[in-house]
Scaffold this motif. Sequence first.
Motif, PDB file in Angstrom:
ATOM      1  N   ARG A 110       0.839  -1.195   0.000  1.00  0.00           N
ATOM      2  CA  ARG A 110       0.000   0.000   0.000  1.00  0.00           C
ATOM      3  C   ARG A 110       0.877   1.249   0.000  1.00  0.00           C
ATOM      4  O   ARG A 110       2.055   1.208   0.384  1.00  0.00           O
ATOM      5  N   TRP A 111       0.261   2.344  -0.398  1.00  0.00           N
ATOM      6  CA  TRP A 111       0.976   3.621  -0.516  1.00  0.00           C
ATOM      7  C   TRP A 111      -0.011   4.749  -0.339  1.00  0.00           C
ATOM      8  O   TRP A 111      -1.125   4.706  -0.885  1.00  0.00           O
ATOM      9  N   ARG A 112       0.370   5.768   0.406  1.00  0.00           N
ATOM     10  CA  ARG A 112      -0.516   6.913   0.658  1.00  0.00           C
ATOM     11  C   ARG A 112      -0.550   7.874  -0.516  1.00  0.00           C
ATOM     12  O   ARG A 112      -1.371   8.779  -0.555  1.00  0.00           O
ATOM     13  N   GLY A 113       0.351   7.699  -1.448  1.00  0.00           N
ATOM     14  CA  GLY A 113       0.418   8.621  -2.567  1.00  0.00           C
ATOM     15  C   GLY A 113       1.521   9.651  -2.383  1.00  0.00           C
ATOM     16  O   GLY A 113       2.170   9.715  -1.329  1.00  0.00           O
ATOM     17  N   PRO A 114       1.741  10.504  -3.381  1.00  0.00           N
ATOM     18  CA  PRO A 114       2.855  11.476  -3.328  1.00  0.00           C
ATOM     19  C   PRO A 114       2.541  12.711  -2.486  1.00  0.00           C
ATOM     20  O   PRO A 114       2.979  13.811  -2.802  1.00  0.00           O
ATOM     21  N   ALA A 115       1.753  12.535  -1.434  1.00  0.00           N
ATOM     22  CA  ALA A 115       1.392  13.687  -0.593  1.00  0.00           C
ATOM     23  C   ALA A 115       2.608  14.172   0.194  1.00  0.00           C
ATOM     24  O   ALA A 115       3.511  13.400   0.519  1.00  0.00           O
TER      25      ALA A 115
END
Length: 219
Positions: A110-115
């Motif tokens: 999983r990955w939270r994204g490029p935030a």
Amino acid sequence: MAPRIRNRNSALKFFVNGRRARDLHGLTDVAGGLLDAYDVSVVRATTGLVRRAEPAAKRNIRAVYNVRAGTLAGKFRIDEGAKGRRGDRDDLISIWASTRDLPLMEFGGRWRGPARRKSGALAPGASAEIVRGQRKVYDSAFVATIQGRRAIRVRSYDSGRGRRHGRGPVRMLRGPSPFGMLSGVDYEPARQVRDATLSELTTFYFAELKRQFRMNRSA
């Protein structure tokens, strides 16, 4: 040459083999029946073992590794064979397992994204949990779908600049293979899987062999 038995002072004759043994007390038939019952029991117990081996391996892998059942589908095969030469041969079954490393995404990726955080720094990279309870963050890793395949990836490393390329080729990160998770080679979680699988199959085989022998002996 075996010595002849004299009839004089021979109070009792007990034939252990041959036609008279079969006619008088059927000893040969009894011994032969036990051996036949054992041979049949081995065949039937082995058949049950073959059916049980792959599910046992998958179940024990998933007890230690955070991988979905569907990911392991088609990655195992049960082979039957023999080892050794004639007269000194051991029959066995073997659990064949794929040696191709599985995509890291399959281990709860999983990955939270490029935030970005409030400080301006990028959020942590993508994470995965290969061994249950041991989630790990992979620096600079991200989740992307390329050519229809969603996976955890990283960009190529630029050794001249000492960092990864901002843009350019990417590679997929992978976890262990089915073989690696089951073989128990140089890794404690894999040894747990191997030992648990061997213990389960050994316990089943001994119990099933006894059960089959009781049934076939009385048949």
